[in-house]
Design a protein around this motif. Structure first.
Motif, PDB file in Angstrom:
ATOM      1  N   LEU A  50     -29.878  26.205   0.235  1.00  0.00           N
ATOM      2  CA  LEU A  50     -29.165  26.710  -0.930  1.00  0.00           C
ATOM      3  C   LEU A  50     -29.730  27.412  -2.090  1.00  0.00           C
ATOM      4  CD1 LEU A  50     -25.940  24.945  -0.572  1.00  0.00           C
ATOM      5  CD2 LEU A  50     -26.282  27.083   0.015  1.00  0.00           C
ATOM      6  N   TRP A  51     -31.226  26.801  -2.192  1.00  0.00           N
ATOM      7  CA  TRP A  51     -31.946  26.825  -3.725  1.00  0.00           C
ATOM      8  C   TRP A  51     -32.144  27.908  -3.772  1.00  0.00           C
ATOM      9  CZ3 TRP A  51     -33.883  24.444  -8.417  1.00  0.00           C
ATOM     10  CH2 TRP A  51     -34.580  25.331  -8.438  1.00  0.00           C
ATOM     11  N   THR A  52     -32.172  29.395  -2.561  1.00  0.00           N
ATOM     12  CA  THR A  52     -32.151  30.437  -3.116  1.00  0.00           C
ATOM     13  C   THR A  52     -30.938  31.077  -4.017  1.00  0.00           C
ATOM     14  OG1 THR A  52     -32.456  30.752  -0.518  1.00  0.00           O
ATOM     15  CG2 THR A  52     -31.089  33.051  -1.377  1.00  0.00           C
ATOM     16  N   THR A  59     -19.394  26.369  -4.965  1.00  0.00           N
ATOM     17  CA  THR A  59     -18.803  27.076  -4.613  1.00  0.00           C
ATOM     18  C   THR A  59     -18.682  28.816  -4.653  1.00  0.00           C
ATOM     19  OG1 THR A  59     -17.114  25.831  -5.259  1.00  0.00           O
ATOM     20  CG2 THR A  59     -16.549  27.988  -4.174  1.00  0.00           C
ATOM     21  N   ASP A  60     -19.530  29.325  -4.632  1.00  0.00           N
ATOM     22  CA  ASP A  60     -20.153  30.424  -4.849  1.00  0.00           C
ATOM     23  C   ASP A  60     -21.886  30.949  -4.133  1.00  0.00           C
ATOM     24  OD1 ASP A  60     -18.365  30.987  -7.059  1.00  0.00           O
ATOM     25  OD2 ASP A  60     -19.400  31.175  -8.665  1.00  0.00           O
ATOM     26  N   ALA A  61     -21.901  30.382  -3.957  1.00  0.00           N
ATOM     27  CA  ALA A  61     -23.713  29.572  -3.050  1.00  0.00           C
ATOM     28  C   ALA A  61     -22.848  30.141  -1.872  1.00  0.00           C
ATOM     29  CB  ALA A  61     -24.764  28.552  -3.737  1.00  0.00           C
ATOM     30  N   LEU A  62     -21.804  29.124  -1.844  1.00  0.00           N
ATOM     31  CA  LEU A  62     -21.104  29.311  -0.077  1.00  0.00           C
ATOM     32  C   LEU A  62     -21.290  30.635   0.236  1.00  0.00           C
ATOM     33  CD1 LEU A  62     -19.899  25.669   0.782  1.00  0.00           C
ATOM     34  CD2 LEU A  62     -22.034  26.311   1.289  1.00  0.00           C
ATOM     35  N   LEU A 265     -33.761  30.574   5.469  1.00  0.00           N
ATOM     36  CA  LEU A 265     -34.592  31.446   4.733  1.00  0.00           C
ATOM     37  C   LEU A 265     -34.728  31.073   3.282  1.00  0.00           C
ATOM     38  CD1 LEU A 265     -32.915  33.731   3.113  1.00  0.00           C
ATOM     39  CD2 LEU A 265     -32.074  33.959   5.469  1.00  0.00           C
ATOM     40  N   GLU A 266     -35.659  30.955   2.795  1.00  0.00           N
ATOM     41  CA  GLU A 266     -35.617  31.054   0.864  1.00  0.00           C
ATOM     42  C   GLU A 266     -35.427  31.434   0.334  1.00  0.00           C
ATOM     43  OE1 GLU A 266     -35.648  26.588  -0.775  1.00  0.00           O
ATOM     44  OE2 GLU A 266     -37.632  26.879  -0.092  1.00  0.00           O
ATOM     45  N   ARG A 267     -35.468  31.448  -1.332  1.00  0.00           N
ATOM     46  CA  ARG A 267     -36.209  32.514  -2.278  1.00  0.00           C
ATOM     47  C   ARG A 267     -36.145  31.514  -3.684  1.00  0.00           C
ATOM     48  NH1 ARG A 267     -36.215  37.631  -2.107  1.00  0.00           N
ATOM     49  NH2 ARG A 267     -37.714  37.078  -3.965  1.00  0.00           N
ATOM     50  N   ASP A 268     -37.507  31.532  -3.775  1.00  0.00           N
ATOM     51  CA  ASP A 268     -37.636  30.758  -5.346  1.00  0.00           C
ATOM     52  C   ASP A 268     -37.458  31.640  -6.112  1.00  0.00           C
ATOM     53  OD1 ASP A 268     -38.319  28.552  -3.909  1.00  0.00           O
ATOM     54  OD2 ASP A 268     -40.832  29.061  -3.784  1.00  0.00           O
ATOM     55  N   ALA A 269     -37.884  32.990  -6.117  1.00  0.00           N
ATOM     56  CA  ALA A 269     -37.399  34.041  -6.751  1.00  0.00           C
ATOM     57  C   ALA A 269     -35.827  34.457  -7.310  1.00  0.00           C
ATOM     58  CB  ALA A 269     -38.583  35.208  -6.542  1.00  0.00           C
ATOM     59  N   GLU A 270     -36.380  34.661  -8.578  1.00  0.00           N
ATOM     60  CA  GLU A 270     -33.945  35.193  -9.121  1.00  0.00           C
ATOM     61  C   GLU A 270     -34.028  36.258  -8.847  1.00  0.00           C
ATOM     62  OE1 GLU A 270     -33.151  33.033 -11.954  1.00  0.00           O
ATOM     63  OE2 GLU A 270     -33.765  31.144 -11.415  1.00  0.00           O
ATOM     64  N   GLN A 272     -31.941  39.213  -9.722  1.00  0.00           N
ATOM     65  CA  GLN A 272     -31.337  40.531 -10.165  1.00  0.00           C
ATOM     66  C   GLN A 272     -30.066  41.249  -9.549  1.00  0.00           C
ATOM     67  OE1 GLN A 272     -29.788  38.006 -12.623  1.00  0.00           O
ATOM     68  NE2 GLN A 272     -31.697  37.409 -12.447  1.00  0.00           N
ATOM     69  N   PRO A 273     -28.472  41.502  -9.189  1.00  0.00           N
ATOM     70  CA  PRO A 273     -27.784  40.188  -9.562  1.00  0.00           C
ATOM     71  C   PRO A 273     -27.871  38.932  -8.732  1.00  0.00           C
ATOM     72  CG  PRO A 273     -26.492  41.364  -9.219  1.00  0.00           C
ATOM     73  CD  PRO A 273     -28.003  42.496  -8.622  1.00  0.00           C
ATOM     74  N   SER A 274     -28.581  38.744  -8.346  1.00  0.00           N
ATOM     75  CA  SER A 274     -28.751  37.697  -7.322  1.00  0.00           C
ATOM     76  C   SER A 274     -29.475  37.701  -6.552  1.00  0.00           C
ATOM     77  CB  SER A 274     -28.037  37.102  -6.701  1.00  0.00           C
ATOM     78  OG  SER A 274     -27.070  37.834  -5.070  1.00  0.00           O
ATOM     79  N   ASN A 275     -29.989  37.154  -5.261  1.00  0.00           N
ATOM     80  CA  ASN A 275     -30.770  37.321  -4.073  1.00  0.00           C
ATOM     81  C   ASN A 275     -30.636  37.698  -2.936  1.00  0.00           C
ATOM     82  OD1 ASN A 275     -33.247  36.199  -5.159  1.00  0.00           O
ATOM     83  ND2 ASN A 275     -32.483  34.241  -5.234  1.00  0.00           N
ATOM     84  N   LEU A 276     -28.643  38.369  -2.747  1.00  0.00           N
ATOM     85  CA  LEU A 276     -28.033  38.499  -1.450  1.00  0.00           C
ATOM     86  C   LEU A 276     -28.881  39.613  -1.141  1.00  0.00           C
ATOM     87  CD1 LEU A 276     -25.590  37.893   0.693  1.00  0.00           C
ATOM     88  CD2 LEU A 276     -24.219  39.011  -1.318  1.00  0.00           C
TER      89      LEU A 276
END
Length: 294
Positions: A50-52, A59-62, A265-270, A272-276
Motif C-alpha cells: 500500500l506504500w504504492t 480507504t481510497d488506497a483500497l 508490486l510496489e511503486r516509490d515514484a508518484e 500523477q494523478p496516481s500510480n493506478l
C-alpha cells in the motif's frame, strides 16, 4: 500500569524463548509450504504494497487496489486512515479503530498477508506494532530490526506466532542493503526471513537475480519493483518490466525455490494523478510472464 505491561511483555518473550529451543536451525525451510496446485507460481499471492498509494488515505488506497482486481495487500503502520478516523495513522488507532480497518479490508474481499512496520528502538513499540499486524490478520511483518534488538525481536515474533521479513533499502540508508547482512540477521533467529525488494538492490549495485539465489529458502515475501540503472541511489523506480531487472529469471528462480508467499508490486515514484495506471500495466506484465514460466 507500565510495570504490568513490561511484565506481560517479558512473559511473552520467555514463552517464545522456550519454543525456540526446539528449533535453532540456521535455515528457514519452515517458512515455505508445499504448493496446493502442483505449480507454485499459480499459488503466489500477487498483490500491492500500500506504500504504492501512500499519497491517498487508506480507504481510497483500497479502492484503487480493488480497481486493479487484486486481493492481497501489505498495509504499513504509517498510512493515514482517512476522515472517518480523523486521518490518524494506523499506528495511532485503538483496537476499535483497527477493527474498522479490518472490516473494510474484508468488505473488499482482501487479505493483509503482512504489515510493514516502522519498528523503533523500544520493545514496547515493537510489541504494539506486532499487535496491530495480528489484529489485521497478517502472518508476518516486514521490517528492519536494529542489530542490537535481533534476539528480542525474534523472541517477540515467536510469541506472536509470526515471522519477520527483513526488508532492504539501499546502501547508506539501511544496514540490510546486501543479502549477506540479511543472512547474518537470519542466522540463529528462526523467526527471521527475507523480504526481497527487487528494485532497491540494484541501487547498491546488486544483481537482484543473484540476491534471490543467495537468499534461497529464506524469502517470505517479495516487493516487485524495477529501476532504470544500477548504482544510483537517487533514482526512483520505474514501471515493472521497463527497467534493468530480469523478472523472468527471478520468477523462474522463485519457482525453483518452491516459494509460495506473497508478491507485492510496489511503486516509490508518484505518478500523477496516481500510480493506478502503472499498477494495471504491472498486473498485465506479471500475468503474461507467469504464463510463460516452464
Amino acid at each position: 500500569m507500565k510495570t504490568f505491561l513490561y511484565a506481560c511483555f517479558f512473559c511473552l518473550v520467555a514463552a517464545a524463548a522456550c519454543n525456540q529451543k526446539k528449533n535453532t536451525t540456521d535455515n528457514a525451510a519452515d517458512i515455505t509450504v508445499k504448493s496446493a496446485s502442483g505449480d507454485v507460481a499459480k499459488d503466489w499471492k500477487f498483490g500491492v504494497a500500500l506504500w504504492t498509494f501512500h499519497n491517498f488515505n487508506f480507504t481510497d488506497a483500497l479502492a484503487k487496489v480493488d480497481s486493479a482486481g487484486l486481493k492481497y495487500i501489505e498495509p504499513n503502520t504509517f498510512h493515514k486512515t482517512g476522515p472517518e478516523q480523523k486521518d490518524s495513522l494506523i499506528l495511532q488507532l485503538s483496537p476499535a479503530g483497527l477493527g474498522k480497518l479490518n472490516a473494510l479490508i474484508r468488505q473488499k474481499g482482501m487479505k493483509a498477508e503482512s504489515v510493514y512496520i516502522v519498528g523503533d528502538s523500544t520493545m514496547l513499540s515493537w510489541k504494539k506494532q506486532f499487535e496491530i499486524a495480528k489484529q489485521l490478520g497478517a502472518t508476518f511483518v516486514t521490517a528492519e530490526p536494529p542489530i542490537n534488538m535481533w534476539d528480542s525481536v525474534d523472541s517477540l515474533a515467536g510469541a506472536y506466532g509470526m515471522k519477520v521479513a527483513i526488508h532492504e533499502h539501499w546502501k547508506g540508508v539501511s544496514h540490510y542493503w546486501h543479502p549477506d547482512s540479511v543472512l547474518a540477521a537470519i542466522k540463529n533467529h528462526p523467526n527471521f526471513g527475507a523480504c526481497a525488494d527487487l528494485g532497491h538492490w540494484p541501487k547498491s549495485g546488486i544483481n537482484p537475480v543473484e540476491a534471490v539465489k543467495k537468499l534461497s529458502g529464506h524469502i517470505i515475501g517479495v516487493h516487485l519493483k524495477d529501476i532504470a540503472a544500477y548504482n544510483d541511489p537517487k533514482l526512483k523506480d520505474v514501471p515493472v518490466g521497463t527497467g534493468i531487472v530480469d523478472f523472468p529469471a527471478i520468477f523462474q528462480e522463485l519457482k525453483k525455490q518452491q516459494f509460495t508467499g506473497p508478491i507485492y508490486l510496489e511503486r516509490d515514484a508518484e505518478d500523477q494523478p496516481s500510480n493506478l495506471p502503472s499498477v494495471l500495466q504491472t498486473v498485465k506484465y506479471y500475468n503474461d510472464k507467469i504464463k510463460q514460466l516452464q
